[in-house]
Each structure stands twice: as C-alpha cells, then as structure tokens.
Design a protein around this motif. Structure first.
Motif, short mmCIF file in Angstrom:
data_model
loop_
_atom_site.label_atom_id
_atom_site.label_comp_id
_atom_site.label_asym_id
_atom_site.label_seq_id
_atom_site.Cartn_x
_atom_site.Cartn_y
_atom_site.Cartn_z
N ARG A 187 59.88 48.50 6.36
CA ARG A 187 59.90 47.15 6.91
C ARG A 187 60.98 47.04 7.97
O ARG A 187 62.08 47.57 7.83
CB ARG A 187 60.18 46.14 5.79
N ALA A 202 55.44 45.57 3.03
CA ALA A 202 55.35 45.02 4.38
C ALA A 202 54.64 43.69 4.30
O ALA A 202 53.54 43.59 3.79
CB ALA A 202 54.59 45.97 5.31
N SER A 208 56.24 46.67 10.95
CA SER A 208 56.86 47.76 10.21
C SER A 208 56.84 49.00 11.08
O SER A 208 56.18 49.07 12.11
CB SER A 208 56.09 48.05 8.92
#
Length: 230
Positions: A187, A202, A208
């Motif tokens: 992330r 995510a 990401s």
C-alpha cells in the motif's frame, strides 16, 4: 493470497500520479485461480501451460488438481500442478487443450520509468469460492527493481486498484506486450510505504505498488523446471 513476505524496501518518495489510460487488455489472457485457501490469477505462457504465483498453491503436491475459471462465468476446469519454483514465487499448471486463452503475442524486454501499464486480477463477487470477476488495474512503471527472498527479483510498478486476487495476474504495456506477473503488493499512503507481501491490503480504488516477475525470468525458470521434471 497467503502469508506475507519478510523482505521490503523502505522509501519516502511522494507517489506519482497514476495514468488511467492504457489500450492493452490483459483480461484477454486472464484466468481465475480458485486455490484451496484463496483466490488468484494465472495466464498462459504456452499452448497448454499456465503460470501463476507459487504462494497460491503452496502446500499442494505435484500433480494436485487446481480449479480454474475463465472470465466471470460459472464453468470451471481442473488443471494439474506440474512444477513449483524454489527460487521464484512461481508455479506451472497444465490445462486441457483449448481451455487457455491464446499465449501473448509479444513480450517486453524493458520497462522504463513511467511506461503505462495495465494488469488483470480476480475479484470476488459473492462467495469467493463460487464467483469471481476479472478486473483491470491501470498504472505505470516506476523504474525501480527489488529482490525479495522467496519471491525473486522483480520490477516495481504503481497501479491503481490492485488488490489481493491479482497475484499471478498478467501485466502488459500499452503496446499489448506481456511485461510480467504480479507476485506481491504494498500500500502507498502519502509518503509512507508498507512492506511488499502477497497478502498486502489495498483499499478499493487506492494506489499500491506491485512487485512483478519479468517475463524473461518467468520463461527461463519455467524451461528449467520442465527440463528438471523430465
């Protein structure tokens, strides 16, 4: 996707804007993998061979069946697990003739910074063991690379919307050339980066970074695994 990887790369660079336009469509190559404990992705490397992320089939013996589905339909088939790499997060599946999409027409040998990219992954629609729909994620190369023990040397790309279920999914450039396979994500939140991991969370629609195995490394390892099996 399964247990986190231990390796990571620290960083403090501000995330770049992510391009949302790329004409290539990796969904044409995408196959849904319904693994014993997770959902993921695969794509063809040859007429009857698919490649997927090794962590999706971890613990299965060679020859074990792996359930696959193309597109968002209900019909499934059983592939056979024929090889798992010890060095890369990579497994090879053999499928019945005619099941796999056509293999990629071209492969990319380079991934310069800011090159537009499109990835395909599997996203649960209801019960992840019953329904899954393919989805695209758009982004660009960062120009960075990273080696993680147990996963392999990979290329770092920035993608909007990539999430668990994209493991094993294909990544293509804007000219429709296969770039590689997603094996881990992390992330990006402001200037903070989480560690790369197969199960990295995510948020829906968030940005990401994904670690992808380059197609040249995948093809070389598959050839080595198949030669060793014979």
């Amino acid at each position: 996707m399964v247990s986190p990887a231990t390796g990571h790369q620290a960083g403090s660079a501000t995330p770049r804007a992510v391009s949302l336009i790329a004409p290539a469509d990796p969904i044409a190559l995408h196959v849904v993998v319904l693994a014993p404990r997770s959902i993921g992705s695969a794509f063809p490397l040859d007429r009857d061979l698919l490649v997927t992320a090794g962590h999706l089939v971890r613990g299965l013996p060679l020859g074990a069946p792996v359930t696959l589905r193309r597109g968002g339909g209900m019909a499934t088939i059983e592939a056979r697990l024929i090889a798992v790499s010890r060095d890369l997060d990579l497994a090879v599946l053999r499928v019945p003739p005619g099941f796999a999409p056509a293999e990629p027409a071209a492969e990319s040998a380079a991934l310069p910074s800011d090159l537009p990219l499109t990835a395909a992954g599997s996203v649960p629609v209801a019960d992840p063991r019953v329904l899954a729909a393919p989805r695209r994620a758009f982004g660009a190369a960062t120009g960075a690379s990273l080696a993680i023990a147990g996963i392999g040397p990979g290329l770092v790309v920035r993608l909007a919307g990539v999430a668990p279920g994209f493991s094993g999914g294909p990544v293509m450039d804007a000219r429709g050339r296969l770039v590689g396979m997603i094996v881990a994500i992390r992330r990006v939140a402001g200037t903070r980066l989480s560690a790369f991991a197969p199960r990295a969370a995510a948020a829906e629609g968030g940005v990401s970074e994904a670690l992808i195995l380059p197609v040249a490394a995948i093809r070389a390892e598959v050839q080595s695994l198949l030669a060793a099996a014979h």
